[in-house]
Each structure stands twice: as structure tokens, then as C-alpha cells.
Scaffold this motif. Structure first.
Motif, PDB file in Angstrom:
ATOM      1  N   GLN A 134       0.815  -1.206   0.000  1.00 12.85           N
ATOM      2  CA  GLN A 134       0.000   0.000   0.000  1.00 12.85           C
ATOM      3  C   GLN A 134       0.851   1.259   0.000  1.00 12.85           C
ATOM      4  OE1 GLN A 134      -3.233   0.378  -0.418  1.00 12.85           O
ATOM      5  NE2 GLN A 134      -2.988   2.603  -0.318  1.00 12.85           N
ATOM      6  N   ARG A 135       1.958   1.235   0.716  1.00 10.27           N
ATOM      7  CA  ARG A 135       2.863   2.391   0.714  1.00 10.27           C
ATOM      8  C   ARG A 135       3.409   2.629  -0.696  1.00 10.27           C
ATOM      9  NH1 ARG A 135       0.838   1.710   4.776  1.00 10.27           N
ATOM     10  NH2 ARG A 135      -0.544   3.141   3.668  1.00 10.27           N
ATOM     11  N   TRP A 136       3.706   1.563  -1.413  1.00 10.04           N
ATOM     12  CA  TRP A 136       4.264   1.730  -2.756  1.00 10.04           C
ATOM     13  C   TRP A 136       3.206   2.172  -3.766  1.00 10.04           C
ATOM     14  CZ3 TRP A 136       8.157   0.997   0.153  1.00 10.04           C
ATOM     15  CH2 TRP A 136       9.439   1.232  -0.344  1.00 10.04           C
ATOM     16  N   ALA A 137       1.964   1.780  -3.546  1.00  9.39           N
ATOM     17  CA  ALA A 137       0.898   2.306  -4.399  1.00  9.39           C
ATOM     18  C   ALA A 137       0.765   3.814  -4.204  1.00  9.39           C
ATOM     19  CB  ALA A 137      -0.425   1.602  -4.066  1.00  9.39           C
ATOM     20  N   GLU A 138       0.922   4.266  -2.957  1.00  7.28           N
ATOM     21  CA  GLU A 138       0.884   5.700  -2.677  1.00  7.28           C
ATOM     22  C   GLU A 138       2.087   6.401  -3.306  1.00  7.28           C
ATOM     23  OE1 GLU A 138       0.795   5.876   1.540  1.00  7.28           O
ATOM     24  OE2 GLU A 138      -1.277   5.142   1.727  1.00  7.28           O
ATOM     25  N   LYS A 139       3.259   5.751  -3.263  1.00  5.09           N
ATOM     26  CA  LYS A 139       4.449   6.336  -3.880  1.00  5.09           C
ATOM     27  C   LYS A 139       4.249   6.537  -5.376  1.00  5.09           C
ATOM     28  CE  LYS A 139       8.043   4.471  -0.822  1.00  5.09           C
ATOM     29  NZ  LYS A 139       8.433   5.750  -0.195  1.00  5.09           N
ATOM     30  N   GLU A 140       3.675   5.556  -6.032  1.00  7.79           N
ATOM     31  CA  GLU A 140       3.453   5.667  -7.473  1.00  7.79           C
ATOM     32  C   GLU A 140       2.604   6.896  -7.788  1.00  7.79           C
ATOM     33  OE1 GLU A 140       3.348   4.538 -11.630  1.00  7.79           O
ATOM     34  OE2 GLU A 140       4.693   4.130  -9.944  1.00  7.79           O
ATOM     35  N   ASP A 141       1.524   7.098  -7.037  1.00  3.79           N
ATOM     36  CA  ASP A 141       0.674   8.281  -7.244  1.00  3.79           C
ATOM     37  C   ASP A 141       1.433   9.566  -6.913  1.00  3.79           C
ATOM     38  OD1 ASP A 141      -1.451   6.707  -8.015  1.00  3.79           O
ATOM     39  OD2 ASP A 141      -2.336   6.618  -6.009  1.00  3.79           O
ATOM     40  N   ARG A 142       2.177   9.532  -5.824  1.00  2.00           N
ATOM     41  CA  ARG A 142       2.904  10.735  -5.398  1.00  2.00           C
ATOM     42  C   ARG A 142       3.980  11.109  -6.411  1.00  2.00           C
ATOM     43  NH1 ARG A 142       3.938   9.203  -0.542  1.00  2.00           N
ATOM     44  NH2 ARG A 142       2.129  10.245   0.361  1.00  2.00           N
ATOM     45  N   LEU A 143       4.683  10.121  -6.936  1.00  2.28           N
ATOM     46  CA  LEU A 143       5.749  10.395  -7.904  1.00  2.28           C
ATOM     47  C   LEU A 143       5.186  10.822  -9.256  1.00  2.28           C
ATOM     48  CD1 LEU A 143       8.166   7.486  -6.982  1.00  2.28           C
ATOM     49  CD2 LEU A 143       8.666   9.927  -6.793  1.00  2.28           C
ATOM     50  N   LYS A 144       4.044  10.301  -9.627  1.00  2.00           N
ATOM     51  CA  LYS A 144       3.401  10.739 -10.872  1.00  2.00           C
ATOM     52  C   LYS A 144       3.098  12.228 -10.800  1.00  2.00           C
ATOM     53  CE  LYS A 144      -0.565   9.866 -13.892  1.00  2.00           C
ATOM     54  NZ  LYS A 144      -1.780   9.037 -14.093  1.00  2.00           N
ATOM     55  N   GLN A 145       2.555  12.650  -9.680  1.00  2.73           N
ATOM     56  CA  GLN A 145       2.271  14.074  -9.492  1.00  2.73           C
ATOM     57  C   GLN A 145       3.563  14.885  -9.433  1.00  2.73           C
ATOM     58  OE1 GLN A 145      -0.182  14.463  -6.033  1.00  2.73           O
ATOM     59  NE2 GLN A 145      -1.728  13.025  -6.769  1.00  2.73           N
ATOM     60  N   PHE A 146       4.577  14.310  -8.769  1.00  2.00           N
ATOM     61  CA  PHE A 146       5.838  15.034  -8.624  1.00  2.00           C
ATOM     62  C   PHE A 146       6.451  15.347  -9.988  1.00  2.00           C
ATOM     63  CE2 PHE A 146      10.445  15.190  -8.379  1.00  2.00           C
ATOM     64  CZ  PHE A 146      10.649  16.104  -7.356  1.00  2.00           C
ATOM     65  N   TYR A 147       6.525  14.365 -10.867  1.00  2.00           N
ATOM     66  CA  TYR A 147       7.188  14.593 -12.151  1.00  2.00           C
ATOM     67  C   TYR A 147       6.320  15.371 -13.141  1.00  2.00           C
ATOM     68  CZ  TYR A 147      11.155  11.907 -10.615  1.00  2.00           C
ATOM     69  OH  TYR A 147      12.272  11.497  -9.921  1.00  2.00           O
ATOM     70  N   GLN A 148       5.033  15.490 -12.825  1.00  4.52           N
ATOM     71  CA  GLN A 148       4.187  16.390 -13.616  1.00  4.52           C
ATOM     72  C   GLN A 148       4.347  17.832 -13.170  1.00  4.52           C
ATOM     73  OE1 GLN A 148       0.294  14.706 -13.034  1.00  4.52           O
ATOM     74  NE2 GLN A 148       0.500  13.239 -14.717  1.00  4.52           N
ATOM     75  N   ASN A 149       4.567  18.022 -11.855  1.00  2.42           N
ATOM     76  CA  ASN A 149       4.628  19.378 -11.289  1.00  2.42           C
ATOM     77  C   ASN A 149       6.022  19.781 -10.809  1.00  2.42           C
ATOM     78  OD1 ASN A 149       1.533  20.078 -11.002  1.00  2.42           O
ATOM     79  ND2 ASN A 149       1.756  17.972 -10.263  1.00  2.42           N
ATOM     80  N   ARG A 150       6.935  18.810 -10.769  1.00  4.38           N
ATOM     81  CA  ARG A 150       8.292  19.000 -10.275  1.00  4.38           C
ATOM     82  C   ARG A 150       8.316  19.469  -8.814  1.00  4.38           C
ATOM     83  NH1 ARG A 150      11.579  21.944 -15.115  1.00  4.38           N
ATOM     84  NH2 ARG A 150      13.283  21.791 -13.592  1.00  4.38           N
ATOM     85  N   GLU A 151       7.324  19.036  -8.084  1.00  3.87           N
ATOM     86  CA  GLU A 151       7.272  19.255  -6.645  1.00  3.87           C
ATOM     87  C   GLU A 151       6.239  18.305  -6.059  1.00  3.87           C
ATOM     88  OE1 GLU A 151       5.977  23.199  -5.762  1.00  3.87           O
ATOM     89  OE2 GLU A 151       4.103  22.996  -6.854  1.00  3.87           O
ATOM     90  N   PHE A 152       6.404  17.989  -4.774  1.00  6.68           N
ATOM     91  CA  PHE A 152       5.438  17.119  -4.104  1.00  6.68           C
ATOM     92  C   PHE A 152       4.172  17.907  -3.789  1.00  6.68           C
ATOM     93  CE2 PHE A 152       9.233  14.542  -2.823  1.00  6.68           C
ATOM     94  CZ  PHE A 152       8.835  13.385  -3.479  1.00  6.68           C
ATOM     95  N   LEU A 153       3.032  17.231  -3.921  1.00  3.71           N
ATOM     96  CA  LEU A 153       1.746  17.802  -3.561  1.00  3.71           C
ATOM     97  C   LEU A 153       1.083  16.890  -2.549  1.00  3.71           C
ATOM     98  CD1 LEU A 153       0.457  18.846  -7.107  1.00  3.71           C
ATOM     99  CD2 LEU A 153       1.451  20.333  -5.352  1.00  3.71           C
ATOM    100  N   GLU A 154       0.246  17.488  -1.706  1.00  3.09           N
ATOM    101  CA  GLU A 154      -0.482  16.690  -0.726  1.00  3.09           C
ATOM    102  C   GLU A 154      -1.482  15.791  -1.433  1.00  3.09           C
ATOM    103  OE1 GLU A 154      -0.044  16.065   2.169  1.00  3.09           O
ATOM    104  OE2 GLU A 154       0.793  17.724   3.321  1.00  3.09           O
ATOM    105  N   MET A 155      -1.746  14.632  -0.815  1.00  2.00           N
ATOM    106  CA  MET A 155      -2.714  13.685  -1.350  1.00  2.00           C
ATOM    107  C   MET A 155      -3.790  13.447  -0.316  1.00  2.00           C
ATOM    108  SD  MET A 155       0.073  11.013  -2.885  1.00  2.00           S
ATOM    109  CE  MET A 155      -1.157   9.739  -3.193  1.00  2.00           C
ATOM    110  N   SER A 156      -5.009  13.303  -0.785  1.00  3.51           N
ATOM    111  CA  SER A 156      -6.107  12.972   0.114  1.00  3.51           C
ATOM    112  C   SER A 156      -6.078  11.481   0.372  1.00  3.51           C
ATOM    113  CB  SER A 156      -7.446  13.373  -0.504  1.00  3.51           C
ATOM    114  OG  SER A 156      -7.724  12.544  -1.621  1.00  3.51           O
ATOM    115  N   GLY A 157      -6.961  11.015   1.231  1.00  2.86           N
ATOM    116  CA  GLY A 157      -7.013   9.592   1.529  1.00  2.86           C
ATOM    117  C   GLY A 157      -7.303   8.747   0.312  1.00  2.86           C
ATOM    118  N   SER A 158      -7.990   9.291  -0.676  1.00  2.00           N
ATOM    119  CA  SER A 158      -8.316   8.528  -1.870  1.00  2.00           C
ATOM    120  C   SER A 158      -7.226   8.600  -2.912  1.00  2.00           C
ATOM    121  CB  SER A 158      -9.619   9.062  -2.479  1.00  2.00           C
ATOM    122  OG  SER A 158      -9.452  10.420  -2.867  1.00  2.00           O
ATOM    123  N   GLY A 159      -6.174   9.385  -2.655  1.00  3.89           N
ATOM    124  CA  GLY A 159      -5.080   9.514  -3.615  1.00  3.89           C
ATOM    125  C   GLY A 159      -5.281  10.654  -4.594  1.00  3.89           C
ATOM    126  N   ASP A 160      -6.370  11.416  -4.457  1.00  5.19           N
ATOM    127  CA  ASP A 160      -6.597  12.531  -5.378  1.00  5.19           C
ATOM    128  C   ASP A 160      -5.618  13.657  -5.073  1.00  5.19           C
ATOM    129  OD1 ASP A 160      -8.706  11.221  -6.530  1.00  5.19           O
ATOM    130  OD2 ASP A 160     -10.167  12.040  -5.101  1.00  5.19           O
TER     131      ASP A 160
END
Length: 401
Positions: A295-321
Motif C-alpha cells: 500500500q505504501r508503494w501504491a501511494e508512492k506511485e501516485d505521489r511520484l506521478k504528481q511530482f514529475y508532472q509538477n516538479r514538486e510534491f503535492l499533498e494527497m487525500s485519503g483517496s489519492g486525489d
């Protein structure tokens, strides 16, 4: 972002922000000179200090526990020196988000593995929020073969694995037993993916996902959780306090290998997103820990997808949005004494021991003997890490089983 992603080129504005000194040191020749300096500062400590400390422990002139503390302190100072080089001489900035406290005395870090050098870059985070003298890592056995650095990582008593569980479980158990015997702080880094992200490892990850009915990942690899579960369950019995889930992202240059780094592919910034999980919040059953890690790695995949789109980390809600706000950026200052003292410490050792070896024949021949002793343990025994452990156990009237 594909596995062939080479990072983002630095903009002209980002380059102009750098000092002339940093622009000079970040050139390939500048990095190679600094790398040579780090090797030179290791020569005399590796030849004289390490073997001498172990000898004093064997003879019980110094208590084995104090010998181990001295070795850990010396290794920690070398890591402080590396932080000084990365941040002050190469101008690499480290930014951390999320968890803003100090790492627990006995903890486990789990991180995605994007480049060969992720473990080295992470030292700057531990320097601020942890204890570099207590830092250890689970790393590939091939690291032992690196000139001088391979000797240094053995004195650090890292855990060396070959990615064959039947071989690695013995190494894990022996090192964990030793850490427990020493009973000092432990801040251990693990890459559950087992290797860094490249075309070959991604292909294996896709095959693993297809075989187990899992989604394909683009920004990280599916974790192999056998080692993770073994570490958590073993360390839990010995006072493990927390697991830190760490996500590393490169907003610009991305040095995939040591060669890229030495040729001047150096990020201006590295970002870390850190979440703390106390040991009480982790499941106690093995299968549940496997699911927790996945589950942690599923969250990482979503977090990194956003990171490389925005070149910065963004907060994620419980649903990953995705949320539009940035996470809390941690501002923790260096321990400036350690960072500035470390280079002087190693230069002083290099100059003083070099002078003794050059001036006095007995010091020179003693160095020859310690080199022969080191080669014996490197080639014919299990390594210098086991030499340290052997000294510690024998002088405490216990044997390595």
C-alpha cells in the motif's frame, strides 16, 4: 516519465543563481577532483585507524564497546564530510517535506530506489534529522569491491545482500544480532525494491505484476517484501520505534549512476517526502505487513506521478486525489560543528599518519602489516565487518554462531 528519463535540464535562471564556485565544481573535472579528495582522506584511516582499533579491542586495551563507538564515530565523521561536499562544495540543496521531527533512536527507513546514489544523497537528511554515526543500510554485496569506499562501508557494518534469500538471511541475522549486542542507536535504510529503476528492472517488475495481478508501475518498482518483513519482525523484538516511509524525487538533473555523477550530472535540488509510522501502528502478522508495504508503494506511485508532472510534491487525500497545496516543508538546520569539523578531522588524520609513515620506518612497516591483515580479511575471510564483529564477540566471551 519513462525509465529513460534523464531528468530536466537546469534553466538559465537556475544556473545564474549558482555561484561561480559551484558552477566550476559541478563540471566533470571539478567533481572528479572532489571524488579523488574523498578517496585520499580514506587511505590512512583505512590503513592505520581501523585495524589498530580492532587490535586494541582484541588485546582488551580498549573495551570492545568503546572500539565500536570509535569506529562508528569515525565513519559518521566521514559521512558528515560527504554532506559538506555535496551541499557546500557542489551546491546541491536538499528539501524535505512532511515529517518535521527527529528520527527515533531505533528506526527503519524504506525508500524508493531511483538511482545508484540514493543512499548517498540521503545522508544529508539523516545529518539534519537523525544521527549519521548510527546510520546503516542494506546494500548490494558488490559495494565491498569498490576501492577504499568498499572498505569504509564494511567498517560501518552495513548489511550486504546478494538478492538471494537463502544467502541473505544469514547476513541479516548476523548483523541484527550484532546491532542488538552493541545496544546502541540504529537508523537503518532499506530499499524494498531491491534495485534501482531502469529498463531491465522495470521489465522484471512488470512480469511480477502480471504474475500476481498487480497494476504496472511507471515511477517505481513493486517492492519485494521478504526482507522488509524479516527486518520489521526481528527489530520489533529489539525495540524498533518507528518506520519512516520516504519518497525521493529529482526535480531537475537525475544522475542514474556514479559515472553520470562524476561527469557533472548533479541535481540542484533533491526532494524527500517523509511519513512516520510508529511501530504500534504497523500490523503484527507477516501477511498484513506485506499488504502494508504494498500500500505504501501504491501511494508512492501516485505521489511520484504528481511530482514529475509538477516538479514538486503535492499533498494527497485519503483517496489519492491530488490537492493543490504543497505539503509542509521542513526547515532543519545543519549541526554546523559536525559539518565543518569533519573535513578538518579527516585532513588532520591523513596529514599526521602520512607524516609518521614517511618519517619513521616502524610506522611505515606497521602500515604494511595492517594492509596485509586487511587483505587477508577481505580476500580469505568474510570481510572487515566480520573482523569487527569477531573482535567484539570474542572479547565479550561469545562466538559468532
Amino acid at each position: 516519465m519513462s525509465v529513460d528519463h534523464e531528468g530536466f535540464a537546469l534553466s538559465e535562471q537556475e544556473v545564474r543563481k549558482m555561484s561561480f564556485f559551484h558552477r566550476l565544481t559541478r563540471r566533470g573535472i571539478g567533481v572528479k577532483v572532489l571524488f579523488l579528495y574523498t578517496l585520499l582522506t580514506l587511505i590512512f584511516p583505512v590503513i592505520y585507524l581501523g585495524p589498530t582499533a580492532i587490535l586494541l579491542g582484541y588485546l582488551y586495551i580498549v573495551k570492545p564497546r568503546n572500539v565500536q563507538r570509535f569506529i562508528e564515530y569515525g565513519c559518521g565523521q566521514w559521512l558528515h564530510q560527504m554532506v559538506y561536499i555535496l551541499e557546500y562544495l557542489l551546491g546541491m540543496r536538499v528539501r524535505t517535506f512532511g515529517f518535521d521531527g527527529k528520527f527515533k533512536r531505533k528506526c527503519l527507513f524504506i525508500m524508493n530506489h531511483r538511482t545508484h546514489l540514493d543512499w548517498m544523497f540521503f545522508w544529508a537528511v539523516v545529518e539534519r534529522q537523525g544521527d549519521l554515526s548510527s546510520w546503516k543500510a542494506v546494500i548490494k554485496n558488490d559495494m565491498k569491491k569498490y576501492p577504499l569506499i568498499g572498505v569504509a562501508v564494511q567498517y560501518m557494518n552495513n548489511i550486504f545482500v546478494s538478492r538471494k534469500w537463502e544467502n541473505d538471511v544469514h547476513e541479516l541475522e548476523q548483523k541484527l544480532k550484532f546491532y542488538n549486542s552493541v545496544n546502541g542507536p540504529l537508523q537503518l535504510l532499506l530499499f524494498p525494491e531491491g534495485t534501482d529503476l531502469d529498463a531491465k528492472s522495470k521489465g522484471r517488475s512488470v512480469e511480477y505484476a502480471d504474475k500476481n495481478g498487480l497494476p504496472h508501475y511507471e515511477y517505481c518498482l513493486h517492492p519485494r517484501s521478504t526482507g522488509f518483513v524479516h527486518l520489521v519482525q526481528s527489530l520489533r523484538k529489539e525495540g524498533l520505534e518507528a518506520v519512516y516511509d520516504i519518497t525521493i524525487g529529482f526535480p531537475d538533473a537525475l544522475p542514474k549512476t556514479e559515472v553520470h555523477f562524476l561527469n557533472g550530472v548533479i541535481p540542484s535540488e533533491i526532494h524527500y517526502y517523509i511519513k512516520e509510522y510508529t511501530i504500534d501502528s504497523l500490523p503484527s502478522e507477516d501477511e498484513a505487513l506485506v499488504s502494508w508495504c504494498a500500500q505504501r508503494w501504491a501511494e508512492k506511485e501516485d505521489r511520484l506521478k504528481q511530482f514529475y508532472q509538477n516538479r514538486e510534491f503535492l499533498e494527497m487525500s485519503g483517496s489519492g486525489d491530488k490537492q493543490t497545496r504543497r505539503p509542509h516543508e521542513v526547515v532543519v538546520h545543519h549541526n554546523m560543528f559536525n559539518v565543518l569539523f569533519a573535513p578538518l578531522f579527516y585532513i588532520g588524520i591523513a596529514v599526521s599518519t602520512g607524516y609518521l609513515a614517511y618519517t619513521y620506518n616502524y610506522a611505515f612497516y606497521y602500515g604494511i602489516l595492517t594492509i596485509a591483515w586487511s587483505i587477508y580479511h577481505l580476500r580469505l575471510r568474510e570481510g572487515l565487518d566480520y573482523a569487527t564483529m569477531d573482535m567484539y564477540y570474542k572479547r565479550n566471551f561469545a562466538a559468532i554462531v
